[in-house]
Design a protein around this motif. Structure first.
Motif, mmCIF file in Angstrom:
data_model
loop_
_atom_site.group_PDB
_atom_site.id
_atom_site.type_symbol
_atom_site.label_atom_id
_atom_site.label_comp_id
_atom_site.label_asym_id
_atom_site.label_seq_id
_atom_site.Cartn_x
_atom_site.Cartn_y
_atom_site.Cartn_z
ATOM 1 N N LEU A 289 0.835 -1.198 0.000
ATOM 2 C CA LEU A 289 0.000 0.000 0.000
ATOM 3 C C LEU A 289 0.871 1.250 0.000
ATOM 4 N N ASN A 290 1.914 1.259 0.831
ATOM 5 C CA ASN A 290 2.807 2.421 0.897
ATOM 6 C C ASN A 290 3.497 2.671 -0.435
ATOM 7 N N GLU A 291 3.915 1.579 -1.088
ATOM 8 C CA GLU A 291 4.602 1.718 -2.378
ATOM 9 C C GLU A 291 3.696 2.319 -3.438
ATOM 10 N N HIS A 292 2.388 2.217 -3.223
ATOM 11 C CA HIS A 292 1.433 2.771 -4.191
ATOM 12 C C HIS A 292 0.751 4.028 -3.650
ATOM 13 N N GLY A 293 1.433 4.670 -2.685
ATOM 14 C CA GLY A 293 0.981 5.952 -2.180
ATOM 15 C C GLY A 293 -0.233 5.901 -1.286
ATOM 16 N N LYS A 294 -0.462 4.742 -0.648
ATOM 17 C CA LYS A 294 -1.624 4.606 0.226
ATOM 18 C C LYS A 294 -1.203 4.147 1.612
ATOM 19 N N SER A 295 -1.993 4.485 2.588
ATOM 20 C CA SER A 295 -1.738 4.072 3.963
ATOM 21 C C SER A 295 -2.681 2.935 4.332
ATOM 22 N N ALA A 296 -2.222 2.090 5.237
ATOM 23 C CA ALA A 296 -3.098 1.016 5.710
ATOM 24 C C ALA A 296 -4.311 1.590 6.429
ATOM 25 N N ARG A 297 -4.103 2.714 7.130
ATOM 26 C CA ARG A 297 -5.230 3.355 7.810
ATOM 27 C C ARG A 297 -6.199 3.913 6.776
ATOM 28 N N GLY A 298 -7.423 3.427 6.845
ATOM 29 C CA GLY A 298 -8.447 3.871 5.915
ATOM 30 C C GLY A 298 -8.478 3.106 4.606
ATOM 31 N N ALA A 324 -7.292 -10.508 9.592
ATOM 32 C CA ALA A 324 -8.357 -9.503 9.671
ATOM 33 C C ALA A 324 -8.203 -8.638 10.918
ATOM 34 N N ILE A 325 -7.905 -9.278 12.043
ATOM 35 C CA ILE A 325 -7.756 -8.521 13.296
ATOM 36 C C ILE A 325 -6.647 -7.489 13.170
ATOM 37 N N ARG A 326 -5.505 -7.886 12.623
ATOM 38 C CA ARG A 326 -4.376 -6.971 12.518
ATOM 39 C C ARG A 326 -4.649 -5.858 11.504
ATOM 40 N N LEU A 327 -5.391 -6.148 10.472
ATOM 41 C CA LEU A 327 -5.772 -5.100 9.530
ATOM 42 C C LEU A 327 -6.687 -4.076 10.206
ATOM 43 N N LEU A 328 -7.632 -4.567 10.988
ATOM 44 C CA LEU A 328 -8.537 -3.665 11.705
ATOM 45 C C LEU A 328 -7.775 -2.806 12.704
ATOM 46 N N GLU A 329 -6.775 -3.409 13.357
ATOM 47 C CA GLU A 329 -5.965 -2.652 14.312
ATOM 48 C C GLU A 329 -5.191 -1.529 13.629
ATOM 49 N N LEU A 330 -4.840 -1.742 12.348
ATOM 50 C CA LEU A 330 -4.140 -0.703 11.590
ATOM 51 C C LEU A 330 -5.088 0.362 11.053
ATOM 52 N N GLY A 331 -6.386 0.141 11.246
ATOM 53 C CA GLY A 331 -7.357 1.123 10.788
ATOM 54 C C GLY A 331 -7.889 0.876 9.395
ATOM 55 N N ALA A 332 -7.644 -0.305 8.850
ATOM 56 C CA ALA A 332 -8.148 -0.613 7.513
ATOM 57 C C ALA A 332 -9.639 -0.958 7.569
ATOM 58 N N SER A 333 -10.295 -0.778 6.437
ATOM 59 C CA SER A 333 -11.692 -1.189 6.288
ATOM 60 C C SER A 333 -11.689 -2.557 5.602
ATOM 61 N N VAL A 334 -12.125 -3.589 6.321
ATOM 62 C CA VAL A 334 -11.976 -4.966 5.853
ATOM 63 C C VAL A 334 -13.319 -5.533 5.384
ATOM 64 N N SER A 335 -13.298 -6.186 4.234
ATOM 65 C CA SER A 335 -14.433 -6.972 3.750
ATOM 66 C C SER A 335 -13.886 -8.318 3.291
ATOM 67 N N TYR A 336 -14.772 -9.248 2.983
ATOM 68 C CA TYR A 336 -14.298 -10.573 2.578
ATOM 69 C C TYR A 336 -15.206 -11.159 1.514
ATOM 70 N N HIS A 337 -14.673 -12.175 0.837
ATOM 71 C CA HIS A 337 -15.481 -12.992 -0.065
ATOM 72 C C HIS A 337 -15.052 -14.441 0.108
ATOM 73 N N ASP A 338 -16.025 -15.318 0.247
ATOM 74 C CA ASP A 338 -15.753 -16.758 0.309
ATOM 75 C C ASP A 338 -17.028 -17.481 -0.090
ATOM 76 N N PRO A 339 -16.976 -18.275 -1.168
ATOM 77 C CA PRO A 339 -18.187 -18.957 -1.630
ATOM 78 C C PRO A 339 -18.721 -19.977 -0.634
ATOM 79 N N HIS A 340 -17.901 -20.381 0.343
ATOM 80 C CA HIS A 340 -18.321 -21.391 1.312
ATOM 81 C C HIS A 340 -18.720 -20.803 2.665
#
Length: 403
Positions: A289-298, A324-340
């Motif tokens: 994310l940083n390499e592409h000019g974005k922060s994990a937060r948000g 997922a927990i660690r992403l949330l702790e960094l302030g990211a907005s998390v979603s998921y996809h799983d057919p099962h």
């Protein structure tokens, strides 16, 4: 009507055994030891029921079977050792109704000595019978590999270790109805240690390739190409592949809990390596994310595949939880996809599920492939996703960033 077999514990070990027994024409009774999640598809369950499988109306029915197999789960307890509480409950329930000449087999993952030193006294105390004289007692390691279409109970050899030679032969006579090959161990301790060795073998080798993944990334080496080449060696090498962590029901054991002062240092180190992989995934995600000019937060992060194995709904010990927990702790907005997995929660909070996979991947700042379900068109996803981090090496070369 009395059944030939009682499977006690209808979780990841018991249900496949019951399924195999029904397929072999054995009258099978199921008895739950807790709130066990089914690892079988609805179609498989329907076939079992049509084949005569039924769940026990009560514990009294356990006293009318010829063979009882205890398949209760043994998760890791708060002290780090195996929690045998469900095995104990199963033993007490069965023991109170145990009849002479019954064959009792333990299949739950346990430490060496559990059958003789833990299960045997419980059964004898509750039944008033003596193992090896009044009833047969044996251990057989479960060799279930959910979702494996090549190796089923019918063509996977079964290891058996009985308290006495007669116990071994009685258990062998039962399993010979299910499998093409029965392997007799010297006793229950040897059979229990087979389970220990097989589980630790998997975890140690996964830890090795996980460490190699980190090293190869630092060196600019394509590890998946290395593995592809290495597995052409016809001897002395078996291919394992890295991932975001190790899930599943069989936990590695270093023997520390059962044998203080005798830890398996290799297993202990392997656990440390494998437990660090979700953190490494987060580290790589934040760097991308940083390499592409974005922060994990948000950042909007889409997780693909949250089960511990591909093409199954089982989420036992899935590394997706910690990711997922660690992403949330960094302030990211998390979603998921799983057919099962129609719904998924992390820390008791529901995680939004993406309905349209391609739209969600195009909208997310980062998509992380955690499990390569067959239904995923990885080539198409690599085109749609803004950034794709592949933790399984499943995407075409150059189509995504790999751990």
């Amino acid at each position: 009507m009395p059944a030939d077999l009682a499977v006690i514990g209808l979780g990841p070990y018991g249900l496949p055994l019951a399924q195999a027994a029904v397929a072999a024409g054995i009258s099978t009774l199921g008895y739950k030891t807790g709130p066990e999640a089914s690892s079988l598809s609805p179609a498989e369950l329907r076939r079992m029921l049509s084949g005569g499988f039924r769940t026990a109306a009560g514990p009294a029915e356990l006293g009318r079977v010829r063979t009882a197999v205890i398949c209760a789960p043994t998760p890791r307890g708060v002290d780090g050792g195996l929690d045998l509480s469900q095995v104990e409950a199963a033993a007490r329930t069965l023991g109170a109704r145990l009849r002479p000449h019954t064959t009792v087999i333990l299949e739950s993952p346990v430490l060496p000595g559990t059958t003789e030193d833990f299960l045997r006294p419980l059964l004898e105390e509750c039944s008033g019978l003596r193992a090896g004289r009044d009833f047969h007692l044996a251990y057989s390691p479960s060799r279930v590999d959910p979702g494996n279409r090549d190796f089923t109970p019918a063509n996977t050899p079964k290891v058996i270790g009985g308290l006495t030679p007669a116990c071994t032969e009685s258990a062998a006579a039962f399993y010979s109805r299910l499998t093409d090959k029965v392997v007799r161990a010297r006793g229950p301790r040897e059979a229990e240690t087979v389970q220990l060795l097989e589980t630790n073998y998997r975890h140690v080798n996964i830890a090795l390739v996980n460490e190699m993944a980190v090293l190869c990334h630092d060196l600019g080496v394509d590890l998946w190409d290395v593995i592809r080449c290495a597995e052409t060696k016809p001897f002395g090498f078996q291919a394992f592949r890295p991932g975001p962590g190790v899930g599943g029901h069989a936990v590695p054991q270093d023997l520390t809990g059962g044998h203080p002062g005798r830890p398996l240092r290799m297993v202990e180190l392997a656990q440390q390596v494998n437990n660090q992989m979700p953190r490494y995934v987060i580290q790589r995600a934040a760097t991308l994310l940083n390499e592409h000019g974005k922060s994990a937060r948000g950042a909007r992060v889409l997780l693909l595949g949250v089960t511990y194995k591909p093409d199954l709904a089982d989420q036992q010990a899935t590394p997706a939880q910690e990711v997922a927990i660690r992403l949330l702790e960094l302030g990211a907005s998390v979603s998921y996809h799983d057919p099962h997995v129609p719904s998924w929660s992390v820390l008791d909070r529901p995680v939004p599920r993406a309905d349209s996979l391609y739209e969600a991947a195009a909208d997310a700042d980062l998509t992380i492939l955690l499990q390569q379900h067959r239904t995923y068109d990885l080539q198409g996803l690599s085109v749609k996703a803004q950034l794709l981090l592949d933790t399984r090496g499943a995407t075409p070369t150059g189509a995504a960033h790999r751990i």
